[in-house]
Each structure stands twice: as structure tokens, then as C-alpha cells.
Design a protein around this motif. Structure first.
Motif, PDB file in Angstrom:
ATOM      1  N   ASP A  78       0.832  -1.202   0.000  1.00 55.14           N
ATOM      2  CA  ASP A  78       0.000   0.000   0.000  1.00 55.14           C
ATOM      3  C   ASP A  78       0.870   1.257   0.000  1.00 55.14           C
ATOM      4  N   LEU A  79       1.907   1.266   0.816  1.00 52.77           N
ATOM      5  CA  LEU A  79       2.781   2.440   0.887  1.00 52.77           C
ATOM      6  C   LEU A  79       3.524   2.652  -0.431  1.00 52.77           C
ATOM      7  N   ARG A  80       4.008   1.563  -1.016  1.00 48.54           N
ATOM      8  CA  ARG A  80       4.710   1.677  -2.312  1.00 48.54           C
ATOM      9  C   ARG A  80       3.781   2.222  -3.384  1.00 48.54           C
ATOM     10  N   GLU A  81       2.562   1.731  -3.390  1.00 45.83           N
ATOM     11  CA  GLU A  81       1.636   2.163  -4.431  1.00 45.83           C
ATOM     12  C   GLU A  81       1.086   3.566  -4.187  1.00 45.83           C
ATOM     13  N   ARG A  82       1.347   4.102  -3.008  1.00 42.69           N
ATOM     14  CA  ARG A  82       1.044   5.508  -2.737  1.00 42.69           C
ATOM     15  C   ARG A  82       2.213   6.417  -3.111  1.00 42.69           C
ATOM     16  N   THR A  88      12.684  -1.609   5.605  1.00 37.24           N
ATOM     17  CA  THR A  88      12.389  -2.220   6.903  1.00 37.24           C
ATOM     18  C   THR A  88      13.174  -1.521   8.007  1.00 37.24           C
ATOM     19  N   GLY A  89      12.616  -1.545   9.236  1.00 35.15           N
ATOM     20  CA  GLY A  89      13.261  -1.013  10.422  1.00 35.15           C
ATOM     21  C   GLY A  89      13.091   0.482  10.551  1.00 35.15           C
ATOM     22  N   PRO A  90      13.334   1.027  11.778  1.00 36.54           N
ATOM     23  CA  PRO A  90      13.683   0.318  13.007  1.00 36.54           C
ATOM     24  C   PRO A  90      12.478  -0.245  13.758  1.00 36.54           C
ATOM     25  N   HIS A  91      11.252   0.096  13.357  1.00 34.24           N
ATOM     26  CA  HIS A  91      10.080  -0.550  13.948  1.00 34.24           C
ATOM     27  C   HIS A  91       9.664  -1.677  12.999  1.00 34.24           C
ATOM     28  N   ASP A  92       8.731  -1.455  12.110  1.00 34.59           N
ATOM     29  CA  ASP A  92       8.501  -2.396  11.015  1.00 34.59           C
ATOM     30  C   ASP A  92       9.013  -1.792   9.708  1.00 34.59           C
ATOM     31  N   PHE A  93       8.619  -0.529   9.460  1.00 28.70           N
ATOM     32  CA  PHE A  93       9.069   0.147   8.242  1.00 28.70           C
ATOM     33  C   PHE A  93       9.461   1.584   8.551  1.00 28.70           C
ATOM     34  N   ARG A  94      10.386   2.078   7.755  1.00 28.09           N
ATOM     35  CA  ARG A  94      10.601   3.526   7.718  1.00 28.09           C
ATOM     36  C   ARG A  94      10.266   3.991   6.310  1.00 28.09           C
ATOM     37  N   VAL A  95       9.602   5.116   6.233  1.00 30.69           N
ATOM     38  CA  VAL A  95       8.996   5.579   4.990  1.00 30.69           C
ATOM     39  C   VAL A  95       9.554   6.957   4.660  1.00 30.69           C
ATOM     40  N   PHE A  96      10.029   7.096   3.423  1.00 37.67           N
ATOM     41  CA  PHE A  96      10.630   8.346   2.976  1.00 37.67           C
ATOM     42  C   PHE A  96       9.572   9.272   2.375  1.00 37.67           C
ATOM     43  N   PRO A 102      16.708   6.381   0.091  1.00 34.53           N
ATOM     44  CA  PRO A 102      17.943   6.267   0.868  1.00 34.53           C
ATOM     45  C   PRO A 102      19.125   6.916   0.147  1.00 34.53           C
ATOM     46  N   GLY A 103      19.891   7.681   0.897  1.00 32.52           N
ATOM     47  CA  GLY A 103      21.040   8.360   0.317  1.00 32.52           C
ATOM     48  C   GLY A 103      20.706   9.698  -0.316  1.00 32.52           C
ATOM     49  N   LYS A 104      19.421   9.926  -0.594  1.00 27.81           N
ATOM     50  CA  LYS A 104      18.993  11.176  -1.234  1.00 27.81           C
ATOM     51  C   LYS A 104      17.721  11.708  -0.578  1.00 27.81           C
ATOM     52  N   GLY A 105      17.710  11.671   0.732  1.00 26.98           N
ATOM     53  CA  GLY A 105      16.556  12.159   1.472  1.00 26.98           C
ATOM     54  C   GLY A 105      16.480  11.499   2.829  1.00 26.98           C
ATOM     55  N   GLU A 106      15.475  11.891   3.610  1.00 23.33           N
ATOM     56  CA  GLU A 106      15.291  11.354   4.947  1.00 23.33           C
ATOM     57  C   GLU A 106      13.928  10.686   5.064  1.00 23.33           C
ATOM     58  N   SER A 107      13.885   9.662   5.906  1.00 25.97           N
ATOM     59  CA  SER A 107      12.588   9.048   6.182  1.00 25.97           C
ATOM     60  C   SER A 107      11.776   9.984   7.071  1.00 25.97           C
ATOM     61  N   VAL A 108      10.474   9.966   6.887  1.00 29.02           N
ATOM     62  CA  VAL A 108       9.593  10.867   7.632  1.00 29.02           C
ATOM     63  C   VAL A 108       8.675  10.117   8.584  1.00 29.02           C
ATOM     64  N   TYR A 109       8.313   8.857   8.250  1.00 27.15           N
ATOM     65  CA  TYR A 109       7.445   8.054   9.102  1.00 27.15           C
ATOM     66  C   TYR A 109       8.178   6.818   9.603  1.00 27.15           C
ATOM     67  N   LEU A 110       7.906   6.435  10.838  1.00 24.79           N
ATOM     68  CA  LEU A 110       8.253   5.117  11.348  1.00 24.79           C
ATOM     69  C   LEU A 110       6.939   4.388  11.579  1.00 24.79           C
TER      70      LEU A 110
END
Length: 336
Positions: A78-82, A88-96, A102-110
Motif C-alpha cells: 500500500d505504501l509503495r503504491e502511494r 524495513t526497520g527500526p520498527h517495522d518500516f521507515r517511509v521516505f 535512501p542516500g537522497k533524502g530522509e525518512s519521515v514516518y516510522l
């Protein structure tokens, strides 16, 4: 593009690094790319990779033998298709953020994944929200129901600000015990009513409930008697506890809300301990339910609470009571 599944990990050759560089899939290794099970199944479903010996159905079925894999895959998909890059990690997923990886931005959701029947352990939840906040991330629960539908909840620890309209000062009053409540003789629009205490019985009398009565006795505002005999705060607390095993938690949360100049009233009609007025609004602003910090509630119960609060245009707080104070945990449905 081929990937190899050895029963534990799923890896591609060096050509797989393009998946990471272009779309943020996997973790680069010296000789290729290591994919999480969710990533591999998703890429296989999208026909971006091949896994010799497996179709999408057979790989999905094998990996789904692991508890929780199916719902974690549904959230990942669902997240990919959005339009999000997900790792994966550090909880279940981290979402940019959309457009970042990765390498070109920061994750915003855990993101933590739960089923509708999973228990929510408040102590662990608070620890994870604090950890997320320290990393400057937004903590999200992704809940998968029995029909595989997804609901996202943002979880925040709220530090209460003082009400914009301070309550009037209170005078001392005498009160007479009636059952586990008290009767106070005061005229209409007395200081107690203006401060949001009590229920008017008639033009001469106000009834105070157990929680507000205990709060006022603790402050020295109410002198309680039974007949002509004075009743101490300790004695009345013991009396009230006989029929209310949640009383201690309710008093702790009520006291904290009052300390911020809020006006808590019973939330019974909404299925919660308090409805709370934070200023001069005619309608209450919050629904608050007191729980012990070690409490465990089914996600289904929390979902009903949030839906009720949303339907009456209020925020839903759980006041987690601990020796170090009250942590107000807000649950709010969001659309990612």
C-alpha cells in the motif's frame, strides 16, 4: 532480473543495484542487492524480478508461514503504491518523503504494523513514540483488519498547554455526604459552577460527583461532613473506591487536566471517562480515558474510541498514569 531465495534471504546479482539506485529497493552488498521478503514479493508481483523455482503465489505462500508476514506485505504494498520508498526497520518500516529515497533524502514516518485484534501495550507504545520523536520522525500505526483493509493512525505524546481562559478562584464551602456524592448549598452561577464543578439539583443545591469532590477536598475547598461528623479525604477516597476500581487513575488524570485550567466533565455518554473543555467553547474539545501505563487494550477498542471522537469532532487522548506523571497519548486517523 533474477533473484535467488535460499530459504532465509533473497539476493540479486550486481545488476540488482539498479533497483536500489532508481527506486530505493533493498540493501546494497558487495556482490549485489539483499531484498527484504516484502520487497521481493512485491517486485515479483510487479514482474520486476524472477525467483527461480517460485511463482508469486508460491513465494507468497511460503513466506506467509511467518507470523505477521501477510499483513506487513499488505502495508508495504500500500505504501509503495502511494508513491513512497519504504525500507524495513527500526520498527517495522521507515517511509521516505515522496520523491526521496535512501542516500537522497530522509525518512519521515516510522511505521508499526498491527492487526485489528493485536494488543496495544501503552508502556511499549510510549517508548516507541519517544524514540521516533528523538529521531524527528512521525510515528504511525498501520492496522490491518480481518478483511485486509488498512487504517493508519498517527500517535503523538501531547504536552498540554494551559487553557486560554483561566478559571475563576474558588471559595471554601461546606458539603453534606449523600451516598458517594455530596450536596453543596450555593446560589445559581456560584463560583463552583463557573469553574465547571457539579450538577445543579435545584436553585439552592449543587451535587458534586466523587472525582471532582475528591479534587476539591484535596485543595481544601470542600469541607465534607456526614450528618455533623467531618469526613477526611482519606476516608472518602476509601468509600468511593468500593464501587469504582478505576478511581485512582481517573483522579490522577482529572487532577492533571485541572492543573492546566481545563474543565473535565463526565464522558460517559461517549464511552470514556471525561469530556474536556479547553477554553470558552460551548462544546468539549477532547475525549480522555485514563489508563495505567502498563495497561493493554485491544486495537479494536482503541479504533472504536477514535471513530467516536472523530464523529463528534473531538480529539481522542488516553491519559497513561505512571509514578512519574501523566502521558497523554493522542490517536488520530490519518491518510498518508
Amino acid at each position: 532480473m533474477k533473484a535467488v531465495f535460499d530459504g532465509i534471504t533473497i539476493r540479486t546479482g550486481k545488476e540488482g543495484k539498479a533497483l536500489y539506485e532508481q527506486s530505493g529497493y533493498g540493501r546494497p552488498e558487495a556482490d549485489g542487492l539483499r531484498l527484504s521478503p516484502q520487497e521481493a514479493v512485491y517486485l515479483l508481483h510487479r514482474q520486476r524480478i524472477e525467483v527461480p523455482g517460485y511463482s508469486f503465489d508460491t513465494l507468497f505462500a511460503e513466506l506467509s508461514n511467518e507470523p505477521g508476514f501477510m499483513r506487513s506485505f499488505l502495508v508495504y504494498r500500500d505504501l509503495r503504491e502511494r508513491g513512497y520508498v519504504v525500507q524495513t526497520g527500526p520498527h517495522d518500516f521507515r517511509v521516505f518523503r515522496r520523491g526521496e529515497k535512501p542516500g537522497k533524502g530522509e525518512s519521515v514516518y516510522l511505521v508499526r504494523v498491527l492487526s485489528e485484534r493485536d494488543p496495544v501495550r501503552f508502556e511499549k507504545l510510549i517508548e516507541e513514540v519517544l524514540a521516533s520523536r528523538n529521531m524527528r520522525k512521525q510515528y504511525v500505526l498501520a492496522v490491518v483488519d480481518d478483511e485486509e483493509e488498512l487504517t493508519y493512525y498517527e500517535i503523538k505524546l501531547q504536552k498540554l498547554a494551559d487553557a486560554t481562559s483561566p478559571l475563576p478562584p474558588l471559595q471554601e464551602h461546606d458539603a453534606l455526604l449523600i451516598g458517594k456524592s455530596a450536596l453543596v448549598r450555593v446560589p445559581p452561577q456560584s463560583d463552583l459552577e463557573q469553574a465547571g464543578y457539579g450538577k445543579r439539583m435545584d436553585p439552592e443545591r449543587l451535587i458534586l460527583g466523587p472525582v471532582e469532590l475528591l479534587s476539591l477536598m484535596e485543595k481544601g475547598i470542600i469541607r465534607l461532613t456526614k450528618g455533623s461528623e467531618p469526613i477526611s479525604t482519606t476516608d472518602f477516597l476509601a468509600l468511593a473506591q468500593e464501587t469504582d476500581n478505576e478511581l485512582d487513575g481517573k483522579i490522577a488524570v482529572y487532577t492533571d487536566l485541572r492543573a492546566h485550567q481545563f474543565t473535565p466533565r463526565t464522558g460517559y455518554k461517549f464511552g470514556h471517562h471525561f469530556r474536556v473543555y479547553c477554553g470558552k467553547n460551548v462544546h468539549s474539545d477532547l475525549l480522555v480515558h485514563a489508563v495505567e501505563k502498563e495497561s493493554v487494550l485491544p486495537m479494536s477498542v482503541i479504533s472504536r474510541s477514535v471513530r467516536m471522537a472523530h464523529s463528534v469532532k473531538k480529539k481522542m487522548f488516553f491519559g497513561a498514569v505512571h509514578s512519574s506523571g501523566i502521558q497523554f497519548v493522542e490517536f488520530a486517523r490519518i491518510k498518508l
